[in-house]
Design an enzyme around this catalytic site. Structure first.
Site, PDB file in Angstrom:
ATOM      1  N   GLY A  10       1.050  10.544   6.622  1.00  0.00           N
ATOM      2  CA  GLY A  10       1.185   9.163   6.475  1.00  0.00           C
ATOM      3  C   GLY A  10       2.514   8.605   6.000  1.00  0.00           C
ATOM      4  O   GLY A  10       2.998   9.263   5.101  1.00  0.00           O
ATOM      5  N   ASP A 212      -0.629   7.892  -2.044  1.00  0.00           N
ATOM      6  CA  ASP A 212      -1.821   8.054  -2.694  1.00  0.00           C
ATOM      7  C   ASP A 212      -1.649   8.604  -4.119  1.00  0.00           C
ATOM      8  O   ASP A 212      -2.436   8.524  -4.772  1.00  0.00           O
ATOM      9  CB  ASP A 212      -2.379   9.319  -1.993  1.00  0.00           C
ATOM     10  CG  ASP A 212      -2.894   9.139  -0.616  1.00  0.00           C
ATOM     11  OD1 ASP A 212      -3.106   7.852  -0.391  1.00  0.00           O
ATOM     12  OD2 ASP A 212      -3.037   9.917   0.115  1.00  0.00           O
ATOM     13  N   ARG A 339     -17.957 -10.961  -1.394  1.00  0.00           N
ATOM     14  CA  ARG A 339     -17.323 -10.615   0.018  1.00  0.00           C
ATOM     15  C   ARG A 339     -16.582  -9.336  -0.474  1.00  0.00           C
ATOM     16  O   ARG A 339     -16.255  -8.816  -1.259  1.00  0.00           O
ATOM     17  CB  ARG A 339     -16.352 -11.819   0.006  1.00  0.00           C
ATOM     18  CG  ARG A 339     -16.595 -13.301   0.442  1.00  0.00           C
ATOM     19  CD  ARG A 339     -17.333 -13.239   1.569  1.00  0.00           C
ATOM     20  NE  ARG A 339     -17.760 -14.737   1.848  1.00  0.00           N
ATOM     21  CZ  ARG A 339     -18.841 -15.259   1.382  1.00  0.00           C
ATOM     22  NH1 ARG A 339     -19.761 -14.627   0.494  1.00  0.00           N
ATOM     23  NH2 ARG A 339     -19.109 -16.755   1.892  1.00  0.00           N
TER      24      ARG A 339
HETATM   25  O1  F6P Z   1      -2.409   9.738   2.728  1.00  0.00           O
HETATM   26  C1  F6P Z   1      -2.064   8.102   3.091  1.00  0.00           C
HETATM   27  C2  F6P Z   1      -3.225   7.447   3.623  1.00  0.00           C
HETATM   28  O2  F6P Z   1      -2.978   6.149   3.714  1.00  0.00           O
HETATM   29  C3  F6P Z   1      -4.290   7.432   2.885  1.00  0.00           C
HETATM   30  O3  F6P Z   1      -4.428   6.693   1.651  1.00  0.00           O
HETATM   31  C4  F6P Z   1      -5.614   7.154   3.908  1.00  0.00           C
HETATM   32  O4  F6P Z   1      -6.878   7.605   3.603  1.00  0.00           O
HETATM   33  C5  F6P Z   1      -4.891   7.712   5.156  1.00  0.00           C
HETATM   34  O5  F6P Z   1      -3.421   7.991   4.852  1.00  0.00           O
HETATM   35  C6  F6P Z   1      -5.034   6.986   6.465  1.00  0.00           C
HETATM   36  O6  F6P Z   1      -4.484   7.409   7.440  1.00  0.00           O
HETATM   37  P1  F6P Z   1      -4.147   6.863   8.829  1.00  0.00           P
HETATM   38  O7  F6P Z   1      -2.936   5.969   8.757  1.00  0.00           O
HETATM   39  O8  F6P Z   1      -4.354   8.126   9.774  1.00  0.00           O
HETATM   40  O9  F6P Z   1      -5.484   6.123   9.014  1.00  0.00           O
END
Ligand code: F6P
Length: 427
Positions: A10, A212, A339
């Site tokens: 990511g 994260d 919400r």
């Molecule tokens: O590891 C970074 C992250 O943004 C996490 O917080 C999240 O669970 C994941 O990647 C989301 O992944 P993607 O961008 O593949 O949906």
């Protein structure tokens, strides 16, 4: 030494600053610098499908002692293959189609993290300009064999990987397997005796790029501070509307198995209740505990309620706690007009904050030193941060410790999970 840098997994704000720092530090230390597009996927694909192109005339690596301004002025287009249009598809008139491992120079990374007067400057950008991927191919030995071949073909002997725990685990596997991959390539006749000799040791270093902040043995990962800022901005905006209507808002934030973003967002925004994976609510049923706390806050005059749910949150039996369920509890039990807001990828994008420029710059310099000093008998390092100092820790240990946090959560040993995340944690 020929260093290649890649970003993987990511994206996170600050990854461009990592590439910039590794490239510039590499050049200043007399190395040849390369980037790999699209993370490990680019390493697996290499340049095999490249359209025929003239070989660029590249200057040799620069002597580290030459630092006067003329040195910088002389490092113009010819020093690398410029990624000039932001798509990575063209480079100073040469096409990058089918080419993933590319030589870069000083100018290629100018202005990659700060506004500057330079004509080649890019606006400050988040994400990663060289692309990233979660490569399925690199998870196979066949893919890693191709990756090793592609590196050796370009003569690259050092790799800086910026990514999260999955990407650094990949780096660790790659390094451990390297001698075996080399033997296979040699037995297949893909590399010569001389290449086998020369590339016997792959120098590898990890920089932790992840929003994260889930990597052990470092206080902060690159991109986490910016993501936290994004979340705080969003909560600030929600505060005003929540206050106006006297509503409750349940916010879901990212972080995978790690509660850092949720916890710190809660602290920074004065949230009423926070759910994180490492420490599920101690009371059973937790719904009573949450409602009691929020009722108390309302009784002392709060007009609004903010509950933050980490995306990996669960109860003590590992049953996921979802934002929509929390909303129903608040509405049904406390009668609050509630919400849900899921922040999603807004948290991950956008301009890096100052700390996500400083951290990658300092760590990028350290990463190049770690590569230059690497020897086969030393472990590969992950560049970290401890009490405001840049550190080097064994990559394998950091990866193993990170995995043991997830294992402890899965085993419902939350105390262990917390103490692994923070050795100073006490009840
Ligand atoms: O590891 C970074 C992250 O943004 C996490 O917080 C999240 O669970 C994941 O990647 C989301 O992944 P993607 O961008 O593949 O949906």
């Amino acid at each position: 030494m020929k260093i290649a840098v890649l970003t993987s997994g990511g994206d996170s704000a600050g990854m461009n600053a990592v590439v910039r720092a590794v490239v510039k530090a590499g050049i200043l230390k007399g190395c040849e610098t390369w980037i790999v597009r699209e993370g490990y996927e680019g390493l697996v694909r290499g340049n095999a499908d490249a359209e025929p192109t003239e070989t660029p005339s590249l200057k040799p690596a620069v002597d580290v002692k030459v630092r006067e301004p003329s040195f910088i002025q002389n490092l113009r287009f010819g020093d690398g293959e410029l990624l000039r249009d932001g798509t990575g598809d063209h480079t100073g008139g040469r096409t990058l189609k089918g080419r993933y491992i590319i030589r870069v120079g000083w100018d290629d990374v100018r202005g990659w993290f700060a506004e500057c007067e330079c004509a080649l400057s890019r606006p400050v950008q988040g994400g990663t300009l060289i692309g990233t991927a979660r490569s399925a191919a690199f998870r196979t030995q066949e893919g890693r064999l191709k990756a090793a071949y592609n590196l050796i073909k370009e003569g690259i002997d050092a790799l800086a990987v910026c990514g999260g725990d999955g990407s650094l685990t990949g780096a660790d596997v790659f390094r451990a397997e390297w001698p075996q991959l080399l033997q296979t390539l040699h037995a297949n006749g893909q590399i010569t005796d001389e290449q086998l000799q020369k590339h016997g040791h792959l120098r590898i270093v990890g920089l932790v790029g992840s929003i994260d902040n889930d990597m052990s043995m470092t206080d902060l990962t690159i991109g986490a501070p910016t993501a936290l800022h994004r979340i705080c901005e969003a909560i600030d905006n929600i505060h005003s509307t929540a206050n106006s209507h006297s509503r409750a808002f349940v916010l879901e934030v990212m972080g995978r198995h790690c509660g850092w973003l949720a916890l710190l967002a809660g602290v920074s925004s004065g949230a009423d209740f926070v759910f994180i994976p490492e420490r599920p609510p101690q009371a059973d049923p937790w719904e009573d505990m949450m409602c009691d706390a929020i009722k108390r806050h309302r009784e002392i005059g709060k007009r609004k309620t903010i509950v933050i749910v980490a995306e990996g949150a669960h109860d003590s039996q590992l049953k996921p706690i979802q934002a929509s369920y929390v909303k129903d509890v608040l509405a049904d039990r406390l009668g609050l007009d509630t919400r849900v807001t899921t922040l999603g990828h807004i948290q991950r994008g956008g301009r890096p904050c100052a700390w996500d420029r400083i951290l990658p710059t300092l760590q990028g310099l350290e990463a190049v030193d770690a590569l230059l000093e690497a020897t086969p008998d030393k472990p590969s390092y992950m560049i970290g941060m401890r009490e405001n100092r840049v550190t080097r820790v064994p990559l394998m240990e950091a990866v193993a410790m990170t995995q043991s946090v997830t294992a402890a959560i899965k085993a419902k040993d939350f105390e262990k999970a917390m103490s692994l995340r923070d050795p100073e944690f006490q009840e």
